[in-house]
Design an enzyme around this catalytic site. Structure first.
Site, PDB file in Angstrom:
ATOM      1  CB  ALA A  42      -5.728  94.468 -43.971  1.00 23.54           C
ATOM      2  CB  ALA A 250      -9.350  86.228 -40.494  1.00 22.98           C
ATOM      3  CB  ALA A 251      -9.280  80.300 -40.144  1.00 23.31           C
ATOM      4  N   GLY A 252      -7.860  81.300 -42.745  1.00 20.34           N
ATOM      5  CA  GLY A 252      -6.945  81.081 -43.863  1.00 20.34           C
ATOM      6  C   GLY A 252      -5.889  82.169 -43.957  1.00 20.34           C
ATOM      7  CG  ASP A 253      -7.009  86.087 -44.831  1.00 20.52           C
ATOM      8  OD1 ASP A 253      -6.704  85.599 -45.938  1.00 20.52           O
ATOM      9  OD2 ASP A 253      -8.048  86.747 -44.635  1.00 20.52           O
TER      10      ASP A 253
END
Length: 309
Positions: A42, A250-253
């Site tokens: 998501a 969520a930095a990688g996402d």
């Protein structure tokens, strides 16, 4: 811009902030608690949509109080949720996130409904998925489903971008069918059986992954930037943007979704890498997963303010 289909997880993040992590048997007072929409699938869908891509989500939720909140977060970002199922008798996936003052985090995931994203369920949605110009995958749904989608997409000529987190072994024949592999230094070390700690070792690992059949391998290195290697274009290094980290969740996402959207919009790999790096830099300056993901307008303003990076 074409269609990105994200097949993956949806989680409610339970975020606890504290000055430090407790030791075994220790009780600490936390400073605050938040419920924030998350899940690698998501998150990447929201990141791609906010970067301007037409984006669809494929996954599963429970029939509980978390489900409508997660659906609303996706819808508000412009993500098509018609292929997100709501299942009775099972909880929505959760991630309990312990966040230190430094911005570092520790995460415990309970799959819940994400574990029901089966090969059969994806096959039933394939008519919609087959319209994709790019498929994004992660490892927070059953691995047989991930591998089946990769093989089927490869046969159909649909490019696949895989973010293999959390990391598990990937069969050689499946890895060779991945068009773009985006992973961090820990995951790269695992897949190549060699230490990755800086741009030089990342370049060696990325070249090794490309030698296994991956068309493009991107290794993210946190504060040391990101390294891209492709058999066609060689090596590209993107330095990290210097920001004050608040929360790395969520930095990688954000990086993955931003890179996918930028590339699909016609950017060169170097341009897409710079966009993704700046989007991730903005994300770490904010609390939470989807709440931290910037829009294209915000990223472009950030890039304009950092022309030399």
């Amino acid at each position: 811009m074409g269609l990105i289909s994200v097949i993956g997880s949806l989680n409610m993040d339970l975020v606890v902030r504290a000055t430090k992590m407790p030791r075994a048997g220790e009780t600490l007072a936390g400073s605050d608690f938040h419920l924030i929409p998350g899940g690698k699938g998501a998150n990447q869908a929201v990141a791609a949509a906010r970067a301007g891509a037409t984006t669809a989500m494929v996954g599963c939720l429970g029939a509980d109080a978390f489900a409508p909140v997660l659906l609303e977060s996706l819808t508000a970002a412009g993500v098509d949720t018609r292929c997100v199922a709501r299942l009775a008798g099972i909880s929505t996936g959760t991630a309990t996130i312990l966040l230190e003052e430094s911005g570092e985090n520790r995460i415990i995931i309970v799959a819940g409904a994400n574990g029901q994203v089966s090969e059969e369920r994806v096959a039933a949605q394939w008519e919609h998925i087959a319209q994709s110009d790019l498929i994004l995958l992660q490892h927070e749904i059953p691995l047989p489903t991930v591998h089946t989608v990769i093989a089927r997409a490869h046969s159909a000529g649909i490019p696949v971008m895989l973010n293999p987190a959390p990391i598990y072994p990937i069969p050689a024949q499946i890895l060779a069918q991945v068009d773009t592999l985006i992973l961090n230094e820990i995951e790269a070390s695992f897949l190549t059986d060699s230490p990755v700690s800086d741009p030089h070792s990342a370049g060696n690992a990325a070249a090794k992954l490309a030698g296994l059949g991956v068309q493009t391998a991107i290794i993210t290195l946190g504060s040391q930037g990101a390294l891209l290697f492709s058999a066609a274009g060689g090596e590209i290094y993107q330095p990290a943007f210097q920001v004050t980290a608040v929360d790395t969740t969520a930095a990688g996402d954000t990086f993955v979704g931003g890179y996918a959207a930028s590339l699909l919009a016609g950017a060169s790999p170097a341009e897409a890498l710079r966009y993704a790096s700046s989007a991730a830099a903005l994300a770490v300056t904010r609390l939470g997963a989807q709440t931290s993901i910037p829009t294209r307008v915000e990223v472009e303003a950030f890039l304009a303010a950092h022309p030399s990076n």
